[in-house]
Each structure stands twice: as C-alpha cells, then as structure tokens.
Design a protein around this motif. Structure first.
Motif, short mmCIF file in Angstrom:
data_model
loop_
_atom_site.label_atom_id
_atom_site.label_comp_id
_atom_site.label_asym_id
_atom_site.label_seq_id
_atom_site.Cartn_x
_atom_site.Cartn_y
_atom_site.Cartn_z
N GLN A 2 20.78 24.04 16.61
CA GLN A 2 20.41 24.63 17.88
C GLN A 2 19.74 25.98 17.61
O GLN A 2 19.98 26.58 16.57
N HIS A 3 18.95 26.44 18.55
CA HIS A 3 18.37 27.79 18.39
C HIS A 3 19.49 28.83 18.43
O HIS A 3 20.40 28.70 19.25
N PRO A 4 19.43 29.81 17.59
CA PRO A 4 20.40 30.89 17.73
C PRO A 4 20.10 31.67 19.02
O PRO A 4 18.95 31.71 19.46
N THR A 5 21.13 32.27 19.60
CA THR A 5 20.89 33.10 20.79
C THR A 5 20.25 34.42 20.36
O THR A 5 20.28 34.76 19.16
N ALA A 27 17.85 29.94 7.61
CA ALA A 27 17.12 28.68 7.44
C ALA A 27 16.33 28.35 8.70
O ALA A 27 15.17 27.91 8.62
N HIS A 28 16.93 28.62 9.85
CA HIS A 28 16.26 28.31 11.11
C HIS A 28 15.00 29.16 11.29
O HIS A 28 13.97 28.67 11.76
N LEU A 29 15.10 30.40 10.89
CA LEU A 29 13.96 31.30 11.07
C LEU A 29 12.80 30.96 10.13
O LEU A 29 11.69 31.45 10.31
N GLU A 31 11.67 27.96 9.96
CA GLU A 31 10.93 26.81 10.48
C GLU A 31 10.69 26.80 11.99
O GLU A 31 9.87 26.02 12.46
N CYS A 32 11.41 27.65 12.77
CA CYS A 32 11.28 27.58 14.22
C CYS A 32 10.35 28.70 14.72
O CYS A 32 10.71 29.88 14.70
N ALA A 33 9.17 28.31 15.15
CA ALA A 33 8.15 29.28 15.54
C ALA A 33 8.60 30.15 16.72
O ALA A 33 8.35 31.36 16.75
N SER A 34 9.25 29.53 17.70
CA SER A 34 9.62 30.32 18.89
C SER A 34 10.70 31.34 18.54
O SER A 34 10.69 32.47 19.03
N CYS A 35 11.64 30.97 17.67
CA CYS A 35 12.67 31.93 17.25
C CYS A 35 12.06 33.04 16.39
O CYS A 35 12.47 34.20 16.48
N ILE A 36 11.09 32.67 15.57
CA ILE A 36 10.41 33.69 14.76
C ILE A 36 9.76 34.72 15.68
O ILE A 36 9.85 35.93 15.46
N PRO B 109 16.29 29.22 26.91
CA PRO B 109 14.86 29.22 27.16
C PRO B 109 14.20 30.32 26.34
O PRO B 109 14.71 31.43 26.28
N LEU B 110 13.17 29.99 25.66
CA LEU B 110 12.49 30.97 24.81
C LEU B 110 11.19 31.42 25.47
O LEU B 110 10.11 31.22 24.93
N ALA B 111 11.35 32.03 26.64
CA ALA B 111 10.15 32.48 27.35
C ALA B 111 9.48 33.60 26.56
O ALA B 111 10.14 34.47 26.04
#
Ligand code: ZN
Lengths: 152, 193
Positions: A2-5, A27-29, A31-36, B109-111
């Motif tokens: 899951q995405h981290p908060t 590890a998540h950071l 590969e996940c563009a939105s979290c980056i 949500p990743l707004a």
C-alpha cells in the motif's frame, strides 16, 4: 505494498520507523511515482523552512551577555562608590583642601602648653626659702607679718 | 517576559566561570532557538537571559558528558510555556494527541498539491508566515525535529511529553505548515494579479 501515508513519509524522513517499515518505504519510493512526488514536495517544504530560518539566524546580542554578567555580579565594595566620577571629583577636592589645611596646621608653632611640672617649679621658686640661713630671701608675705620682730 | 527582574544572589567564581563558558559556547544556539519559538526578538532576549540564569543556579546538576544544548532547550521550552500561561491567564495545552501506535501505510488520495509548482525561494516568505501561525507547541516540536534534528525520544525529553505526542504533534505541525503555506501563497498570488 500500500502507499505509505504522508505521516509515514514524515517518520521515514525522521528515521523514526521500525527497520521493517523503513525498508518497505524505501523500496516503495524507488518505484511509486506519486509517492516520490509527495515525498519531494514535503522535502521541498522543509528545505524552504530550513533555508528561511538559516537566513534569519543571528548572533547573541552583546547586550544579553552583558546584562547576564551584570545580574550575577557581586555588589561592589563600599569604596568603589568613590571611583565613580560624580563622587570622585568632589571627594578629591575635599581631600586636597583637607591636606592643604592640614599641612598649614602642622607647621604652625606649637601653642605653649603648661604642664604640671611648670606649676611645681614656679611654686618652688616663689616659696623656696631656707629659713635659718641669714641671707635667705624673706617671702614678702612673711616680711610684712613679722616687720617688728625682724628689726634687732 | 517583561516581568520584573528578581535580584540575584551574587554568583560564586565557579558559577560565573560556568556561565561565561556556557554563553560563549551555546549562547547563539540558545538565542536562535528562543527566537524561533517566540518569533520575536525582545522575547528571545528575555527568554535567553532567564534560561542562562536558571542554568547558572542549577549548574551543579549538569552532568558532564550529557548534552548541554538539550538541557538548555528544555529550560527555554519550560520558560516559554510558563510565559504563555502568564500572558493568557492559562495555557491552552493542546488536546492530548493520539498516543497509540499509528497504523502504517494505507490507501490515500495522492492529489497533486500546488506547493509542488514552487521553487524554494518562492516559499521563503509564506513558510515564515506559516511558522508564525503554528501553535507554540507545534512550532516547538517542528523546530526541534526538522531544524535541530532531534529524535522523537530526545524531543519527548526536552518537551516533557510522550514519544507518541511528539509524533502526532509533528504530523499536525507539518499538516498545518503545508496548509498555511498554501493559503499564504494563494493570498500573495491573488494580491499580485
Ligand atoms: Zn505510492
């Protein structure tokens, strides 16, 4: 995963996650563009805060240190009062005046003083007679009292 | 601050030496920390001065080898809290925050937020105003964590609360900071256009 908060990302930056959680976010950071993107935004915000506060940084004002040292200073000894100009000048003037007067006084001939021995000597001189000596001076008062007997 | 200064017992030579050394080595850091907390120069001066007086009085309780800066930051924090209480009549402590361990991860949500568009220099002014707008408790924790780089454990010791409170206070502070920055940016932009 899951995405981290966002809070997880904050804790991740502060290195406050458990080793397992930390590894997962890491590890998540990768590969996940939105979290980056969110992570970068947060980093930029804190970067701006750090820069701003670094620019605001200032030295401790000298007045603060001086006030501090002044507040803990021992009270001055009483004679320190006489080192203050306001007190020192009149004090110096008074001392000089006293010295001048004092020196005049010291060089003035000493007043005649009579002591007990003077009176004793005087008294002895007046009254010293040897009654049975023929040429002895007769004290005046005695002479007047015995005027008749003195004449042969 | 602005309270009348209590006359002090004269310092012993050892106390004076300790104080002089402490000012020399940590005066600047303490003053800047106080300024960041109060966001006001006069208050920062008063706070710094009072903190060093406390340090001097309690100098024997300082354990060599421990962090002097943490010690004086704790004193500054307490003095600041006392002062806020004095000014407000009562100190509005924040509602106890969620001390329970937080759930890790989760969908959200990743707004895309507008902050992403700004370069750091554009954020300087809004971020300063946003810091001013935080509650004193949030500002304190934010500064200790993000500026001074203390761990949650160390902050808990300095501030005198649990690690859970530090954690949630920092989360809220960041959230508030972000929201304020966005608001101030929007205001600035609308006043320009
Ligand atoms: Zn993600």
């Amino acid at each position: 995963m899951q995405h981290p908060t966002l809070n997880d990302l904050i804790d991740y930056d502060r290195r406050e996650l458990s080793p397992q959680q930390d590894a997962l976010v890491y590890a998540h950071l990768l590969e996940c563009a939105s979290c980056i993107r969110i992570h970068e935004r947060e980093t930029r915000l804190i970067g701006a805060l750090r820069s701003r506060l670094a620019a605001e940084e200032r030295d401790l004002p000298g007045a603060v240190s001086l006030a501090l040292l002044d507040r803990i200073a021992a009270p001055s000894p009483w004679w320190h009062r006489f080192t203050r100009p306001v007190v020192a000048l009149p004090t110096a003037a008074a001392l000089i005046a006293a010295l001048l007067l004092g020196s005049g006084y010291l060089h003035h001939p000493k007043s005649p003083q009579l002591d007990a021995s003077y009176f004793m000597q005087d008294h002895n001189a007046l009254t010293h007679t040897t009654p049975f000596q023929s040429d002895a001076a007769v004290p005046a008062e005695l002479a007047s009292d015995t005027s008749g007997d003195a004449q042969p | 601050m602005g309270a009348p200064r209590k006359p002090l017992e004269p310092a012993t030579p050892e106390q004076r030496l300790f104080l002089e050394q402490a000012i020399e080595e940590h005066g600047k850091a303490t003053y800047n920390f106080a300024y960041r907390l109060t966001r006001n120069e006069q208050d920062a001066r008063d706070l710094t001065q009072e903190a060093f007086i406390r340090v001097m009085r309690a100098w024997r309780s300082f354990v060599p080898g421990t962090s002097f800066v943490s010690w004086i930051y704790r004193i500054v924090t307490n003095l600041h809290r006392d002062e806020l209480r004095r000014r407000k009549g009562r100190y509005e402590e924040e509602i106890p925050e969620d001390n329970a361990p937080q759930e890790f991860g989760g969908e959200r949500p990743l707004a895309e937020e507008p902050i992403e568009r700004y370069v750091e220099e554009q954020l300087s002014e809004p971020v300063a105003r946003a810091l001013d707008a935080l509650s004193p408790d949030q500002r304190n924790v934010l500064i200790l964590a993000d500026i001074e780089d203390y761990s949650y454990q160390e902050i808990a010791e300095i501030v005198g609360c649990s690690i859970g409170t530090v954690r949630s206070r920092l989360h809220r502070a960041r959230h508030q900071l972000r929201a304020h920055v966005e608001r101030f940016r929007t205001q600035t932009e609308s006043s320009i256009h």
